[in-house]
Design a protein around this motif. Structure first.
Motif, mmCIF file in Angstrom:
data_model
loop_
_atom_site.group_PDB
_atom_site.id
_atom_site.type_symbol
_atom_site.label_atom_id
_atom_site.label_comp_id
_atom_site.label_asym_id
_atom_site.label_seq_id
_atom_site.Cartn_x
_atom_site.Cartn_y
_atom_site.Cartn_z
ATOM 1 N N ASP A 401 0.819 -1.216 0.000
ATOM 2 C CA ASP A 401 0.000 0.000 0.000
ATOM 3 C C ASP A 401 0.854 1.268 0.000
ATOM 4 N N VAL A 402 2.001 1.222 0.672
ATOM 5 C CA VAL A 402 2.909 2.368 0.630
ATOM 6 C C VAL A 402 3.444 2.571 -0.791
ATOM 7 N N ILE A 403 3.796 1.472 -1.453
ATOM 8 C CA ILE A 403 4.289 1.574 -2.829
ATOM 9 C C ILE A 403 3.212 2.131 -3.755
ATOM 10 N N LEU A 419 10.874 8.422 3.315
ATOM 11 C CA LEU A 419 9.523 8.370 3.868
ATOM 12 C C LEU A 419 9.581 8.122 5.381
ATOM 13 N N GLU A 420 8.957 8.984 6.131
ATOM 14 C CA GLU A 420 8.953 8.879 7.597
ATOM 15 C C GLU A 420 7.789 7.966 8.005
ATOM 16 N N SER A 428 7.411 -2.367 12.967
ATOM 17 C CA SER A 428 8.395 -2.101 11.924
ATOM 18 C C SER A 428 9.790 -2.062 12.539
ATOM 19 N N SER A 429 10.700 -1.409 11.817
ATOM 20 C CA SER A 429 12.056 -1.167 12.283
ATOM 21 C C SER A 429 12.365 0.306 12.053
ATOM 22 N N ASN A 435 12.040 1.791 3.374
ATOM 23 C CA ASN A 435 13.218 2.653 3.401
ATOM 24 C C ASN A 435 14.444 1.913 2.898
ATOM 25 N N MET A 436 14.604 0.668 3.349
ATOM 26 C CA MET A 436 15.773 -0.113 2.964
ATOM 27 C C MET A 436 15.830 -0.332 1.454
#
Length: 444
Positions: A401-403, A419-420, A428-429, A435-436
């Motif tokens: 969904d973020v993508i 992206l924060e 999460s991490s 982000n990675m």
């Protein structure tokens, strides 16, 4: 008073009727459907068969009486539209119970005929217990067969969405399941490496899979494959694809596109401005390539219903292209995708690179974490994201969904690192897999 006639009363048809009523209290809205149920959650039917959803009637979102009482919308079930007379602006309808024909006039006609399960012409198929799953009635037939005959084995033809969901749910009932799939790997819309992860999860849960072949003959419980193997099955489920129900539109002279769907413009109008179409039977465009695309899923149908309602009531909103975003539960794992697969990218001749991040869904020291594989394709010239796929035990839907949001927001793959995203160890991490992937893309 505007007279609106809608053909089809499931997801798209029922939704567009409700949306129009929300914006227009005066229009006379009439809906016809050839089935005997309306407005049901079709996506929940595999889980009702598997008894994960204990009450199948909970899938029935609305009925004829509630549509009349709450929305002042007339719905006629067991009524099939057989011909559109565009010059006279009327539809010939057949009452399937009485056999009577009558004409229904319209100012605006909306087609939401959906799609039908493809059943191949297989020798001896009529001698076997064979089912499809496209409607609430289909679900009832399968449930009734399982209750009455207590089958021990099933062969499913097709390893797409329905095939995989049915495999899991039948296994949940203690039924031995084998899947036959014509393509070399399951869920052919996926990249081969992500598909292999799906296959391993299916096999780890006892599903036997036969790829690169199809059913050539059946004889009662005997199922013969093209590769010469013979399987045993108490019943079969055909889930090899969905064919758009376009006969009514074709008969009326409305154009059908190369994907087999009814051609629509940016407001879901057909070539006849007084006839709209939406849902599984329509052709749209791909968000990335702009080429023709048909996406027989629930989200597009509901979005298109809104677009039609707004266009009819004076505030036009043009449709975007479709990404084909989807997510599927595979026993303890989940797989999701959006946009173009690697095969699609190559077919379109786009310059691309791929970044893959394999890690944890959330903090590895937190007890409830799972492995996750995130794969993102991007254009090496523009850096725009072309598509993504994700497989893992949790958090797959969040990353896809973020993508999707990034693609609609016109972000590049490099923007993902900035992206924060929300973080706490259970979720999460500090550097989310999204982000990675963005950091890893920089080197490419």
């Amino acid at each position: 008073m505007k007279k609106i006639v809608i053909i089809g009363a499931v997801g798209g048809g029922a939704t567009v009727a409700s949306q129009i009523r929300f914006y227009d209290e005066e229009a006379k809205i009439t809906v016809f459907d050839r089935d005997d149920t309306m407005s049901y959650a079709a996506c929940g039917t595999p889980y009702a068969i598997g008894q994960v959803i204990e009450d199948p009637e909970s899938l029935l979102v609305a009925d004829v009486r509630s549509f009349k009482d709450k929305r002042n919308i007339e719905v006629f079930l067991r009524h099939e539209a057989v011909e559109i007379h565009r010059n006279e602006k009327r539809v010939t309808v057949k009452n399937l119970q009485s056999g009577e024909f009558f004409d229904e006039p319209y100012d605006t006609l909306i087609l939401a005929p959906g799609g039908s399960a493809v059943v191949p012409d297989i020798e001896g198929l009529s001698t076997s217990e064979v089912f499809v799953l496209r409607s609430y009635g289909d679900m009832q037939k399968i449930k009734d067969h399982i209750t009455r005959h207590k089958p021990q084995s099933c062969v499913i033809s097709g390893a797409g969405f329905i095939g995989i969901e049915m495999a899991e749910n039948l296994k949940h009932l203690g039924i031995d399941v084998q899947i036959v799939h014509r393509s070399p790997y399951v869920m052919s819309i996926l990249d081969e490496d992500i598909s292999e992860l799906v296959r391993k999860e299916l096999e780890a849960n006892g599903i036997i899979i036969h790829t690169d072949t199809s059913i050539s003959k059946t004889d009662q419980r005997n199922v013969t494959l093209e590769n010469g193997k013979t399987l045993q099955a108490d019943f079969q489920i055909m889930s090899i694809g969905i064919q758009a129900n376009t006969k009514l539109a074709e008969k009326a002279g409305l154009p059908i596109g190369p994907t087999g769907g009814i051609v629509t413009n940016e407001f879901m109008q057909t070539s006849d401005p007084d006839i709209y179409a939406l849902g599984d039977a329509t052709e749209n465009v791909d968000f990335v390539t702009g080429r023709e695309k048909r996406v027989p899923l629930a989200w597009p149908a509901h979005r298109q219903a809104y677009l039609i309602a707004r266009h009819l009531t004076g505030t036009a909103i043009a449709k975007n292209g479709l990404l084909g975003t989807s997510v599927v539960k595979v026993f303890s794992q989940t797989v999701g995708m959006t946009g173009l697969s690697e095969t699609m990218i190559k077919e379109n001749g786009l310059p691309y690179a791929t970044v893959i991040h394999r890690g944890n869904s959330n903090a590895g020291y937190y007890p409830d974490h799972a492995k996750l594989t995130l794969k993102i394709h991007f254009n090496t010239e523009t850096r725009k994201i072309l598509g993504a796929q994700c497989f893992g035990g949790k958090g797959v839907d969040k990353r896809i969904d973020v993508i999707v949001t990034a693609m609609y927001g016109d972000l590049t793959v490099d923007d993902l690192q900035a992206l924060e995203l929300s973080y706490a160890p259970p979720y999460s991490s500090p550097k989310d897999p999204i982000n990675m992937a963005g950091y890893k893309a920089v080197s490419k």
